[in-house]
Design a protein around this motif. Structure first.
Motif, PDB file in Angstrom:
ATOM      1  N   VAL A  46       0.797  -1.230   0.000  1.00 46.30           N
ATOM      2  CA  VAL A  46       0.000   0.000   0.000  1.00 46.30           C
ATOM      3  C   VAL A  46       0.838   1.294   0.000  1.00 46.30           C
ATOM      4  O   VAL A  46       0.577   2.195  -0.796  1.00 46.30           O
ATOM      5  CB  VAL A  46      -1.028  -0.009   1.157  1.00 46.30           C
ATOM      6  N   PRO A  47       1.877   1.418   0.853  1.00 44.59           N
ATOM      7  CA  PRO A  47       2.649   2.673   0.818  1.00 44.59           C
ATOM      8  C   PRO A  47       3.272   2.957  -0.544  1.00 44.59           C
ATOM      9  O   PRO A  47       3.435   4.111  -0.933  1.00 44.59           O
ATOM     10  CB  PRO A  47       3.748   2.448   1.860  1.00 44.59           C
ATOM     11  N   TRP A  48       3.610   1.894  -1.254  1.00 46.34           N
ATOM     12  CA  TRP A  48       4.202   2.039  -2.585  1.00 46.34           C
ATOM     13  C   TRP A  48       3.162   2.573  -3.575  1.00 46.34           C
ATOM     14  O   TRP A  48       3.459   3.371  -4.452  1.00 46.34           O
ATOM     15  CB  TRP A  48       4.735   0.689  -3.042  1.00 46.34           C
ATOM     16  N   ALA A  49       1.935   2.096  -3.431  1.00 47.64           N
ATOM     17  CA  ALA A  49       0.888   2.479  -4.369  1.00 47.64           C
ATOM     18  C   ALA A  49       0.395   3.896  -4.116  1.00 47.64           C
ATOM     19  O   ALA A  49      -0.043   4.583  -5.028  1.00 47.64           O
ATOM     20  CB  ALA A  49      -0.274   1.495  -4.276  1.00 47.64           C
ATOM     21  N   MET A  50       0.465   4.334  -2.846  1.00 45.95           N
ATOM     22  CA  MET A  50       0.008   5.696  -2.531  1.00 45.95           C
ATOM     23  C   MET A  50       1.006   6.702  -3.077  1.00 45.95           C
ATOM     24  O   MET A  50       2.204   6.476  -3.055  1.00 45.95           O
ATOM     25  CB  MET A  50      -0.059   5.886  -1.011  1.00 45.95           C
ATOM     26  N   ALA A  51       0.489   7.846  -3.528  1.00 48.42           N
ATOM     27  CA  ALA A  51       1.409   8.898  -3.946  1.00 48.42           C
ATOM     28  C   ALA A  51       2.157   9.398  -2.723  1.00 48.42           C
ATOM     29  O   ALA A  51       1.558   9.640  -1.671  1.00 48.42           O
ATOM     30  CB  ALA A  51       0.632  10.034  -4.595  1.00 48.42           C
ATOM     31  N   LEU A  52       3.476   9.533  -2.850  1.00 50.67           N
ATOM     32  CA  LEU A  52       4.286   9.975  -1.721  1.00 50.67           C
ATOM     33  C   LEU A  52       3.845  11.332  -1.154  1.00 50.67           C
ATOM     34  O   LEU A  52       3.804  11.498   0.062  1.00 50.67           O
ATOM     35  CB  LEU A  52       5.754   9.997  -2.135  1.00 50.67           C
ATOM     36  N   PRO A  53       3.490  12.309  -2.011  1.00 47.18           N
ATOM     37  CA  PRO A  53       3.016  13.577  -1.455  1.00 47.18           C
ATOM     38  C   PRO A  53       1.784  13.392  -0.583  1.00 47.18           C
ATOM     39  O   PRO A  53       1.640  14.061   0.446  1.00 47.18           O
ATOM     40  CB  PRO A  53       2.655  14.400  -2.690  1.00 47.18           C
ATOM     41  N   ILE A  54       0.913  12.483  -0.977  1.00 45.14           N
ATOM     42  CA  ILE A  54      -0.304  12.264  -0.192  1.00 45.14           C
ATOM     43  C   ILE A  54       0.035  11.542   1.104  1.00 45.14           C
ATOM     44  O   ILE A  54      -0.434  11.918   2.180  1.00 45.14           O
ATOM     45  CB  ILE A  54      -1.337  11.489  -1.038  1.00 45.14           C
TER      46      ILE A  54
END
Lengths: 310, 276
Positions: free
Chosen positions: A126-134
């Motif tokens: 999940v952390p990989w799929a989420m946009a880092l800025p978000i």
């Protein structure tokens, strides 16, 4: 489609002329050309522009006014740069070390057969799929000094008695940022570790167990050495990614308070787009570029070792 | 590799459950905060489960804030990048997968080496390039830069996929009289479709989640993609974490779905086929 329009039959007739050696060497390149030209134009040319800018006199609008020797490189002895460099080194080493150790342990667990394993293997991405800025924004809220979960949790445990302004003080902000960086990179490094683990035949572990090797010994003498090639690629990519990571710091602290959490990427951005010192920003970019070039060659070599094995 | 007998299995399952919960926790906070009211976000201690559940944040953020148009911008940018990456990657990947020619190794090596370069190293040059050609504050500038950064891995992925397609199929079609572009369009493309879809989706996710180019190349609010838009939103309404997190959730859904569709092939490409 029928027999094809006249133009396309012309093209295919030309295509079929495989007799001329000139053409048969050129043909693969014709297919590669759009991609290669595109990369030259939008990656290669900007790098050239960075080079040129670094050695030019630049006005605040970014226009170049001739060769200026090493003047732009004076930024390299600026205290702000030196502290950003120091922070970047701390940031990269701690986040990569921490991330690699955690990911390695996590991958050992996920490599064991137990019910529900595939669910965990998917969820951990999940952390990989989420946009880092978000993701970074969410962490700002999680570490909110009054209403965040971390404050409430540590308060509940009695570890802190008053609200802590996590991102408001350099001493706490930097560790928090590194934690977020580890969180963000964990899926990638874990995946790399899992890949490495899967290349190791079970028989090796079985044989070692029979010979009386403990779990720790097997990790030390079988797992780690055999994982080395895959792990090396993962670590190189992670070092580079970490060193270049911009969104976490920019969104959570903007390099502050003061310049306490400034790292090289936020320094470059600030020089260029806030202080409008394109020359200085280009000079720093150039240094980073040379630094990355080393890693890039290292990476290409290591990963061709891996893909040759596969 | 750890022994999985009785207690061991239980301990391992428990450990990985805890670790995974911690990893997913931020995503849960995002989702649950987006479902809280503007009062309950300030509850002390913070509510783990929103009570009451407020769904109204979603229409509020979609239709009464900038985020709605930011999402549309992100969609345009990401689709544009997906298409451009696909168009550029396919011929190159096909050529590399099917032909042995001089310079092939150099090209592949360069693709690998390029994966190491991050936007930050060339942002000054990229900004200068786009400013010179009037592509600042244009979707095109951003699509071009995002594509350039998605392209190396895209080609890498796709050539890996194409080399798994048996060459004999193409040769059979060639014997049957198909050749050149016909062969590509009616034989290779259908066979490579899953690979092509993966590359397009990879381009999509890359563009959607990108931040630095979006921050520098787009300055007008109405053109900002959602990653940058959310940051501006926070600057404007610093206390409305309910709305901000609802927006963040909406912005996470598209790339999340796409990412999970392609994660398997992406991981295979990244690890040189070591994970199967």
């Amino acid at each position: 489609m029928g027999k094809g329009a006249p133009t396309s039959s012309l093209v295919s007739r030309w295509w079929r002329r495989r007799d001329t050696p000139m053409l048969s060497t050129l043909r693969p390149w014709l297919f590669i050309a759009p991609c290669a030209l595109f990369l030259l134009l939008f990656v290669g040319y900007p790098i050239v522009l960075v080079f040129v800018t670094a050695f030019s006199r630049v006005d605040v609008l970014g226009r170049l006014h001739g060769f200026d020797g090493l003047a732009n490189f004076s930024v390299l002895i600026d205290d702000r740069f030196l502290s950003a460099l120091k922070n970047s080194l701390v940031w990269t080493t701690t986040a990569v070390l921490g991330g690699t150790v955690l990911a390695f342990l996590y991958s050992l667990v996920l490599n064991t057969r137990f019910p529900g394993r595939s669910v965990f293997r998917t969820l951990m991405l999940v952390p990989w799929a989420m946009a880092l800025p978000i993701g970074s924004l969410v962490f700002v809220w999680i570490f909110d000094d009054q209403f965040g979960f971390v404050t409430a949790f540590l308060h509940g445990l009695g570890i802190i008695s008053a609200n802590v302004s996590w991102l408001g003080a350099g001493a706490t902000a930097f560790p928090v940022l590194i934690l977020v960086a580890i969180w963000a990179s964990l899926p990638f490094v874990t995946v790399v570790c899992l890949a490495g683990l899967q290349t190791i035949p079970d028989e090796l572990h079985e044989a070692a167990s029979i010979d009386g090797a403990s779990f720790a010994q097997r990790v030390r003498f079988i797992t780690l050495p055999l994982m080395r090639p895959v792990l090396a690629v993962g670590i190189i990519l992670n070092i580079v990614g970490m060193f270049n990571s911009f969104p976490i710091v920019w969104i959570m602290t903007q390099g502050g308070p003061g310049y306490a959490t400034e790292i090289i990427p936020t320094f470059i951005f600030r020089e260029a787009f806030i202080n409008q010192d394109f020359g200085g920003a280009a000079a720093v970019s150039l240094i980073v570029f040379l630094f990355l070039l080393t890693f890039s060659i290292l990476y290409a070599r290591e990963s061709s070792v891996v893909s040759d094995r596969a | 590799m750890l022994e999985n007998r009785g207690n061991h299995t239980f301990v391992i399952a428990a450990v990985s459950l805890c670790a995974t919960l911690l990893i997913v926790f931020p995503a849960y906070v995002m989702l649950s905060t987006g479902l809280k009211s503007s009062e309950t976000i300030f509850a002390s201690p913070p509510q783990l489960v929103p009570n009451p559940v407020v769904v109204g944040n979603y229409p509020d953020v979609l239709f009464r804030s900038q985020i709605g148009s930011n999402l549309i911008n992100s969609a345009i940018l990401s689709l544009g990048t997906a298409i451009l990456v696909l168009l550029l990657a396919f011929p190159a990947a096909y050529s590399v997968a099917r032909h042995r020619f001089r310079g092939r190794r150099l090209f592949m090596f360069s693709l690998l080496a390029l994966q190491v370069f991050a936007p930050i190293t060339l942002i000054v040059g990229a900004f200068k390039l786009m400013a010179t050609y009037g592509l600042v504050d244009s979707y095109w500038g951003l699509i071009l830069m995002d594509s350039a950064f998605a392209l190396p891995f895209g080609v890498w992925l796709l050539q890996g996929y194409i080399s798994t397609i048996p060459r004999e199929i193409e040769e059979a079609a060639r014997v049957d009289g198909a050749s050149g572009l016909r062969l590509l369009a009616s034989v290779v493309v259908p066979l490579a479709l899953p690979g092509l879809a993966t590359v397009a989706m990879y381009g999509f996710v890359t563009a959607w989640n990108e931040f630095l180019f979006a921050l520098t190349l787009i300055q007008r609010d109405e053109l900002k993609p959602v990653t940058v838009g959310l940051m501006s939103f926070r600057g404007l309404y610093s206390t409305r974490w309910d709305l901000l997190m609802a927006g963040a959730t909406l912005a996470t859904i598209p790339p999340l779905i796409v990412f999970f569709v392609i994660s398997r092939s992406m991981i295979r490409g990244l690890t040189g086929g070591a994970v199967r």
